[in-house]
Design a protein around this motif. Sequence first.
Motif, short mmCIF file in Angstrom:
data_model
loop_
_atom_site.label_atom_id
_atom_site.label_comp_id
_atom_site.label_asym_id
_atom_site.label_seq_id
_atom_site.Cartn_x
_atom_site.Cartn_y
_atom_site.Cartn_z
N UNK A 139 0.82 -1.21 0.00
CA UNK A 139 0.00 0.00 0.00
C UNK A 139 0.85 1.25 0.00
N UNK A 140 0.19 2.36 0.27
CA UNK A 140 0.83 3.67 0.32
C UNK A 140 1.63 3.77 1.62
N UNK A 141 2.94 4.01 1.52
CA UNK A 141 3.81 4.05 2.70
C UNK A 141 3.56 5.31 3.52
N UNK A 142 3.15 5.14 4.77
CA UNK A 142 3.03 6.25 5.70
C UNK A 142 4.25 6.33 6.60
N UNK A 143 4.74 5.19 7.08
CA UNK A 143 6.01 5.13 7.80
C UNK A 143 6.30 3.69 8.13
N UNK A 144 7.55 3.38 8.43
CA UNK A 144 7.98 2.04 8.82
C UNK A 144 9.29 2.18 9.59
N UNK A 145 9.62 1.14 10.35
CA UNK A 145 10.85 1.12 11.13
C UNK A 145 11.72 -0.03 10.65
N UNK A 146 12.99 0.26 10.38
CA UNK A 146 13.91 -0.73 9.84
C UNK A 146 14.19 -1.82 10.88
N UNK A 147 14.19 -3.08 10.41
CA UNK A 147 14.55 -4.20 11.28
C UNK A 147 16.04 -4.50 11.19
N UNK A 148 16.53 -4.92 10.04
CA UNK A 148 17.96 -5.20 9.89
C UNK A 148 18.67 -4.13 9.07
N UNK A 149 18.15 -3.84 7.90
CA UNK A 149 18.80 -2.89 7.01
C UNK A 149 17.81 -2.47 5.94
N UNK A 150 18.14 -1.41 5.23
CA UNK A 150 17.41 -1.04 4.02
C UNK A 150 18.39 -0.36 3.08
N UNK A 151 18.66 -1.03 1.97
CA UNK A 151 19.61 -0.52 0.97
C UNK A 151 18.79 0.10 -0.17
N UNK A 152 18.95 1.39 -0.34
CA UNK A 152 18.11 2.12 -1.30
C UNK A 152 18.98 2.77 -2.36
N UNK A 153 18.61 2.62 -3.61
CA UNK A 153 19.24 3.34 -4.71
C UNK A 153 18.27 4.42 -5.16
N UNK A 154 18.75 5.67 -5.14
CA UNK A 154 17.94 6.82 -5.52
C UNK A 154 18.42 7.38 -6.85
N UNK A 155 17.48 7.81 -7.67
CA UNK A 155 17.83 8.42 -8.94
C UNK A 155 17.19 9.79 -9.09
N UNK A 156 17.69 10.54 -10.07
CA UNK A 156 17.10 11.85 -10.37
C UNK A 156 17.07 12.05 -11.88
N UNK A 157 15.94 12.51 -12.37
CA UNK A 157 15.83 12.94 -13.76
C UNK A 157 16.44 14.33 -13.87
N UNK A 158 17.64 14.41 -14.44
CA UNK A 158 18.43 15.64 -14.38
C UNK A 158 17.80 16.81 -15.11
N UNK A 159 16.97 16.52 -16.10
CA UNK A 159 16.41 17.59 -16.94
C UNK A 159 14.96 17.93 -16.60
#
Length: 259
Positions: A139-159
């Motif tokens: 569903x729609x994320x309101x909040x969560x608490x990490x248990x072990x880890x969370x590895x996130x790759x973030x991107x940006x549309x430069x233009x």
Amino acid sequence: MDIIEQQGLSSLRVTAVRLVPGDPLKAGLLAAAKNAGFKGGRAAEARNGGGIATPITILTQPLLSYRFTQAAFVVTACGSVQWAKLRLANADDPGTAGNEIRQFHERYEITSLVGTICADGQHHLHMGLGDKRGVGVGGHLLEATIFTTCEIVLGECSDLEFVRKHDSRTKFDELMIVRRRSRRTPSGGAGELARSFVGAAAAKMLEMLAAPLPTWVFALSCGLVGLGVVIADVQLQRLMGQFRHRLGTLCSLRGKPGS
């Protein structure tokens, strides 16, 4: 098919962040996206649901060093949570009580985390979870608490730039896509493409020069500068000594009879 929002192709920049046990997932993700340049190894702070400041260890190797939330999005994510709060599907008007919001007080694997983030922090994030029996919920994320880890790759549309405006059809703030006017995209032949490439290369060089140096490089640079000052001082003292010796010799010759 009606395409409501489309602004053509855009170049892409990517960076990464890791959240550690006890970190708030959404707050940490937004703090990472907001953080200009992701200073390597620097801790950021976010607030969890109870309002307690929680350190978020950001382990990242940035490609660029400037605010990158103009048009950010989650490329991929992998990890687990020990608590989550989701708004489920079939949501009604955000101002009504018809939206079902549930909390999950178990350990879940993150099977999916996707969404977009705007320059002003507005966002649209969805998360999928799997429990110990392999049963999924999302569903729609309101909040969560990490248990072990969370590895996130973030991107940006430069233009591009993402903004959210109220849509009377859905009664929610929906995504609008705007092309950034400050950047030029190659659109007219080899000359235009070459100019764009050279400009991008020059910008990259400036960014590399402006990037923060590792501690050992800074210490070595200071040491080399100090050594250079000492060597210059020794050379100057030697030259002054030679000058005084020659001046003394000249004065003594001028003082001799018949000179």
